[in-house]
Design a protein around this motif. Structure first.
Motif, PDB file in Angstrom:
ATOM      1  N   THR A 191       0.952  -1.017   0.140  1.00  0.00           N
ATOM      2  CA  THR A 191       0.144   0.083  -0.099  1.00  0.00           C
ATOM      3  C   THR A 191       0.972   1.237  -0.239  1.00  0.00           C
ATOM      4  O   THR A 191       0.532   2.493   0.169  1.00  0.00           O
ATOM      5  CB  THR A 191      -1.069   0.080   1.130  1.00  0.00           C
TER       6      THR A 191
ATOM      7  N   GLY B 261       8.300  -7.821   1.310  1.00  0.00           N
ATOM      8  CA  GLY B 261       8.904  -8.039   2.508  1.00  0.00           C
ATOM      9  C   GLY B 261       8.323  -9.161   3.546  1.00  0.00           C
ATOM     10  O   GLY B 261       8.749  -9.862   3.766  1.00  0.00           O
TER      11      GLY B 261
ATOM     12  N   ALA C  81      -1.111  -2.328  14.834  1.00  0.00           N
ATOM     13  CA  ALA C  81      -0.816  -3.738  14.304  1.00  0.00           C
ATOM     14  C   ALA C  81       0.123  -4.325  15.353  1.00  0.00           C
ATOM     15  O   ALA C  81       0.982  -4.018  15.816  1.00  0.00           O
ATOM     16  CB  ALA C  81      -0.320  -3.476  12.956  1.00  0.00           C
TER      17      ALA C  81
HETATM   18  P1  ADP Z   1       6.184  -3.283   1.408  1.00  0.00           P
HETATM   19  O1  ADP Z   1       6.903  -2.953   2.414  1.00  0.00           O
HETATM   20  O2  ADP Z   1       7.025  -3.164   0.239  1.00  0.00           O
HETATM   21  O3  ADP Z   1       4.748  -2.705   1.232  1.00  0.00           O
HETATM   22  P2  ADP Z   1       5.638  -5.673   2.930  1.00  0.00           P
HETATM   23  O4  ADP Z   1       5.324  -7.056   2.147  1.00  0.00           O
HETATM   24  O5  ADP Z   1       6.688  -5.669   3.770  1.00  0.00           O
HETATM   25  O6  ADP Z   1       5.823  -4.928   1.571  1.00  0.00           O
HETATM   26  O7  ADP Z   1       4.198  -5.202   3.423  1.00  0.00           O
HETATM   27  C1  ADP Z   1       3.029  -5.092   2.675  1.00  0.00           C
HETATM   28  C2  ADP Z   1       1.937  -4.426   3.306  1.00  0.00           C
HETATM   29  O8  ADP Z   1       1.603  -4.956   4.543  1.00  0.00           O
HETATM   30  C3  ADP Z   1       2.260  -2.908   3.294  1.00  0.00           C
HETATM   31  O9  ADP Z   1       2.308  -2.204   2.050  1.00  0.00           O
HETATM   32  C4  ADP Z   1       1.328  -2.436   4.201  1.00  0.00           C
HETATM   33  O10 ADP Z   1       0.154  -1.976   3.734  1.00  0.00           O
HETATM   34  C5  ADP Z   1       0.814  -3.577   5.097  1.00  0.00           C
HETATM   35  N1  ADP Z   1       1.750  -3.555   6.566  1.00  0.00           N
HETATM   36  C6  ADP Z   1       2.998  -4.501   6.921  1.00  0.00           C
HETATM   37  N2  ADP Z   1       3.332  -3.843   8.150  1.00  0.00           N
HETATM   38  C7  ADP Z   1       2.201  -3.037   8.642  1.00  0.00           C
HETATM   39  C8  ADP Z   1       2.102  -2.479  10.005  1.00  0.00           C
HETATM   40  N3  ADP Z   1       2.781  -2.711  10.812  1.00  0.00           N
HETATM   41  N4  ADP Z   1       0.939  -1.725   9.811  1.00  0.00           N
HETATM   42  C9  ADP Z   1       0.262  -1.529   8.988  1.00  0.00           C
HETATM   43  N5  ADP Z   1       0.064  -2.298   7.780  1.00  0.00           N
HETATM   44  C10 ADP Z   1       1.251  -2.899   7.469  1.00  0.00           C
END
Ligand code: ADP
Length: 541
Positions: A482, A490, A517
């Motif tokens: 997002t 990740g 979260a």
């Molecule tokens: P990226 O960091 O490149 O977006 P990730 O796979 O690490 O890819 O994360 C995917 C999605 O998960 C993020 O884009 C975000 O929307 C959501 N996300 C991850 N960690 C959190 C968090 N701690 N709080 C809210 N949303 C999160």
């Protein structure tokens, strides 16, 4: 004309269990015993005087009725299987013996037939043949290797061991591999399917028959030993992944199954099935390489995100070094140099240089492309190492960090760098979520704890916006993001790393009433006594 049967004979034949009847040369029935009445379903008063041919509507598999009669006349005797119609309209298969009866002058006067019902036996035989055919077909058609082993020669050897007082056969075999080899030498391949010849042989089936020890590399002989031990304790089978060897001396990984059905064991036979896993192993290996590559690319990408922090981390000691060096110079340039102060400045320089060295080592170990090395890890230590990476990033984003690490956490089995990668990723995600949402309170908690008897859990809790409704199921999908500049790899990489270490990872909204979260992973705990490893070589800058 001489009658085809005397009254004395009739009396004797009446006592026979076989169906007996006598006909004259025209085929008319003159005698019909009770067993014939029972077999054909016609009482003697219905059968006597009628034509045997009309009554029984006899059929032979190959010959005509006249043809069989001709054989009888030629040889005086005939025996064969005949299909006969019975009184209730069904057909029975009868094993019939015909003998020609002659008068004093040697002229044929009649035929004596004794017979018995073989319908059931024939049906059973056909059923058995069909089963055998199906079994053969399966044996040949399956894309797996099947062998039939004769181990009758092993029986007396086992008895000798038991007589000599050996109670724990498995332990005995472990201590005496030469005994296992001897047993294997006495176990013979008596049958195998074509797939086995293709998998193990050089095209010649007979070459493959004989002693089985040729197919077992030393590292796998205990698989055979366990089969022997299990077959004796009444277990139905033994299934293991092991390595076997072809006649061309090529070893390969396979799924090995030995079946000990009671009937086969009683005959001294074991059936084994072998499925070649080498292609699967190659595919698994290729996948592992790809996952390692991907994890490496993702690490580099995190380092990219952390570049400002890294620059800061390195600049700090470099600035200190420069300051201490100038101070040292000033102490030296005094009319009366103060050597104690110079020494102090030099010691500080050594310390700061070591700090730089440590930072670079830590970054290089993250940046290196290397295969995963699982060792026993103290998770709290890995958490501390990881937080060093994110320290500057958190401070820059005004995130308050709380660590709540369990004392006496049991070790876990994992790769140190990959674990660091997971923790850095989760912490960065949390920090970014709070920063992006412009959260006024930015609190991050990293907690480790023991769960139940044999699990260790790590939690990262933030005070950010949490997960938007409807997104929960997508967060671990590859390329789901997002963020404007996110890659969405990740979390999927974190999951593959955690699952490869035998754990589970989840991301959800906090359930403690506070917003934000919570991402948590669990890993199987090792015994406290496990020797801890660093897991990566020391890298000098
Ligand atoms: P990226 O960091 O490149 O977006 P990730 O796979 O690490 O890819 O994360 C995917 C999605 O998960 C993020 O884009 C975000 O929307 C959501 N996300 C991850 N960690 C959190 C968090 N701690 N709080 C809210 N949303 C999160």
């Amino acid at each position: 004309m001489t009658p085809p049967i005397s009254s004395v004979e009739a009396e004797v034949f009446e006592r026979f269990h076989d169906a007996v009847f006598v006909r004259d040369m025209e085929g008319n029935i003159h005698f019909w015993n009770s067993a014939a009445a029972a077999l054909y379903g016609w009482p003697s008063h219905s059968a006597l005087g009628t034509s045997a041919r009309a009554l029984l509507q006899c059929r032979h598999e190959k010959e005509t009725y006249d043809g069989v009669d001709a054989l009888l006349l030629e040889h005086g005797y005939w025996e064969g299987e005949l299909s006969r119609l019975t009184g209730n309209g069904s057909r029975r298969l009868v094993n019939a013996r015909w003998s020609l009866r002659r008068d004093a002058a040697g002229h044929p006067v009649g035929v004596l037939e004794t017979g018995y019902d073989i319908s059931l036996a024939k049906e059973t035989e056909l059923h058995l043949k069909a089963t055998e055919y199906r079994y053969r077909n399966l044996f040949q058609a399956m894309a797996a290797s099947f062998w039939e082993l004769d181990f009758t020669a092993v029986g007396p050897k086992i008895r000798a061991l038991l007589d000599a007082g050996v109670r724990d056969l498995e332990a005995h075999f472990l201590a005496h591999p030469e005994v296992v080899r001897d047993f294997m030498h006495s176990t013979q391949v008596v049958d195998l399917n074509d797939h086995s010849v293709r998998l193990f042989g050089r095209g010649d089936r007979t070459e493959m028959l004989g002693a089985i020890d040729r197919y077992w590399p030393d590292e796998s002989i205990q698989v055979y030993a366990r089969c022997v031990a299990k077959s004796l304790t009444g277990q139905p089978n033994n299934i293991e992944v092991t390595r076997l060897r072809t006649l061309e001396d090529k070893e390969f990984e396979c799924l090995f199954t030995a079946c000990f059905s009671k009937e086969n064991i009683a005959r001294g036979v074991i059936l084994i099935g072998i499925i070649d896993l080498s292609e699967l192993a190659e595919a698994r290996h290729a996948l592992e390489i790809m996952q390692t590559e991907l994890a490496h690319v993702a690490r580099i990408s995190i380092l990219g995100e952390l570049s400002a922090s890294i620059t800061h981390e390195i600049n700090q000691p470099l600035t200190s070094i420069s300051t201490y060096a100038q101070a040292g110079l000033r102490w030296l340039q005094r009319p009366e140099p103060d050597l104690r102060e110079v020494e102090n400045a030099l010691l500080q320089i050594v310390d700061e240089a070591q700090r730089t060295n440590d930072v670079i080592s830590r970054i290089r170990s993250m940046a290196l492309r290397r295969p995963a090395q699982e060792t026993a890890l103290a998770l709290n230590e890995v958490i501390q190492d990881s937080l060093q990476f994110t320290d500057h990033e958190l401070r820059k984003n005004s995130v308050r960090l709380t660590t709540d690490l369990a004392i006496s956490l049991p070790p876990v089995r994992a790769d140190r760098v990959l674990m660091q990668q997971v923790i850095v990723n989760l912490v960065m995600n949390a920090a970014q979520a709070m920063a992006c949402a412009n959260s006024t309170t930015r609190e991050l908690t990293v907690r480790s704890e023991v769960v139940g008897a044999n699990e260790v859990r790590l939690e990262v809790l933030d005070s950010g916006p949490g997960i938007a409704p409807g997104l929960e199921g997508k967060l671990f999908d590859s390329f789901f993001t997002t963020k404007a500049t996110g890659m969405g790899m990740g979390l999927p990489i974190c999951r593959s790393i955690i699952e490869a270490a035998g754990g589970l990872i989840q991301l959800a909204n906090r359930d403690d009433g506070k917003g934000g979260a919570k991402v948590a992973f669990t890993l199987p705990a090792l015994p406290h006594s496990s020797a801890l490893g660093r897991g990566f070589p020391h890298v000098s800058p």
